[in-house]
Write an enzyme that holds these catalytic residues in place. Structure first.
Site, PDB file in Angstrom:
ATOM      1  N   GLN A  51       0.864  -1.180   0.000  1.00 51.49           N
ATOM      2  CA  GLN A  51       0.000   0.000   0.000  1.00 51.49           C
ATOM      3  C   GLN A  51       0.897   1.225   0.000  1.00 51.49           C
ATOM      4  O   GLN A  51       1.755   1.378   0.863  1.00 51.49           O
ATOM      5  CB  GLN A  51      -0.920   0.016   1.228  1.00 51.49           C
ATOM      6  CG  GLN A  51      -1.882   1.183   1.227  1.00 51.49           C
ATOM      7  CD  GLN A  51      -2.819   1.204   2.441  1.00 51.49           C
ATOM      8  OE1 GLN A  51      -2.642   0.465   3.392  1.00 51.49           O
ATOM      9  NE2 GLN A  51      -3.804   2.084   2.384  1.00 51.49           N
ATOM     10  N   HIS A  81      -8.093   1.893  -1.163  1.00 48.72           N
ATOM     11  CA  HIS A  81      -8.417   1.909  -2.584  1.00 48.72           C
ATOM     12  C   HIS A  81      -8.372   0.486  -3.136  1.00 48.72           C
ATOM     13  O   HIS A  81      -7.622  -0.354  -2.655  1.00 48.72           O
ATOM     14  CB  HIS A  81      -7.494   2.834  -3.385  1.00 48.72           C
ATOM     15  CG  HIS A  81      -6.036   2.578  -3.216  1.00 48.72           C
ATOM     16  ND1 HIS A  81      -5.338   2.893  -2.078  1.00 48.72           N
ATOM     17  CD2 HIS A  81      -5.132   2.034  -4.063  1.00 48.72           C
ATOM     18  CE1 HIS A  81      -4.061   2.565  -2.226  1.00 48.72           C
ATOM     19  NE2 HIS A  81      -3.917   2.025  -3.429  1.00 48.72           N
ATOM     20  N   HIS A  88      -7.931  -1.648  -6.635  1.00 47.46           N
ATOM     21  CA  HIS A  88      -7.508  -1.641  -8.036  1.00 47.46           C
ATOM     22  C   HIS A  88      -8.332  -2.663  -8.804  1.00 47.46           C
ATOM     23  O   HIS A  88      -8.490  -3.801  -8.353  1.00 47.46           O
ATOM     24  CB  HIS A  88      -6.044  -2.084  -8.167  1.00 47.46           C
ATOM     25  CG  HIS A  88      -5.047  -1.147  -7.617  1.00 47.46           C
ATOM     26  ND1 HIS A  88      -4.366  -0.249  -8.417  1.00 47.46           N
ATOM     27  CD2 HIS A  88      -4.570  -0.972  -6.364  1.00 47.46           C
ATOM     28  CE1 HIS A  88      -3.522   0.431  -7.667  1.00 47.46           C
ATOM     29  NE2 HIS A  88      -3.631   0.013  -6.414  1.00 47.46           N
TER      30      HIS A  88
END
Length: 148
Positions: free
Chosen positions: A99, A105, A107
């Protein structure tokens, strides 16, 4: 879902606020979907919660549901727009897990035969039955005790 929490030093919070540039492809009241600065392939997108959530352990269930729905919608759009042969959905929490931006987040990376993405799993799996039995026991205990 609280969406007002923001970290002024976080680039993804800046993208959510509109003060940092991004190629936004979708937004909801709780999420934003955009292209990363260095995508693997066309179609590679990130889904982030609008509120600052550092990692998976900082994520509440309502925000998780919003992120999950946005990931599913992005996966279908990616398939329609780019026709990949496969798809990796990757969420890394912690520096040791690679990270690099400490705002949760996800992907979505389209995959193609012979592409430049590395193989993601080690060739040999853990096989020690004592370790696996202990892991299963510890996880069951943590889940039933509500420590999640």
């Amino acid at each position: 879902m609280r969406v007002d929490h923001r970290d002024d030093d976080c680039v993804f919070c800046g993208i959510v606020a509109g003060t940092e540039p991004a190629r936004v492809v979708a937004e909801t009241t709780g999420t934003l979907t955009f292209l990363p600065v260095r995508p693997v392939h066309p179609g590679h997108v990130l889904v982030v919660p609008r509120r600052h959530v550092a990692d998976i352990w900082d994520l509440d269930e309502e925000t998780a549901a919003a992120v999950g729905t946005a990931v599913l919608r992005a996966a279908h759009a990616l398939r329609t727009a780019h026709r990949p042969e496969g798809l990796n959905i990757i969420q890394s929490s912690g520096a040791v897990a690679t990270q690099s931006v400490f705002h949760l987040h996800v992907h979505l990376v389209p995959r193609y035969e012979g592409d430049r993405m590395p193989y993601l799993w080690p060739p040999k799996a853990e096989e020690d039955p004592r370790l696996l039995d202990d892991s299963a026991r510890r996880l069951r205990l943590a889940l039933t005790a509500g420590r999640h």
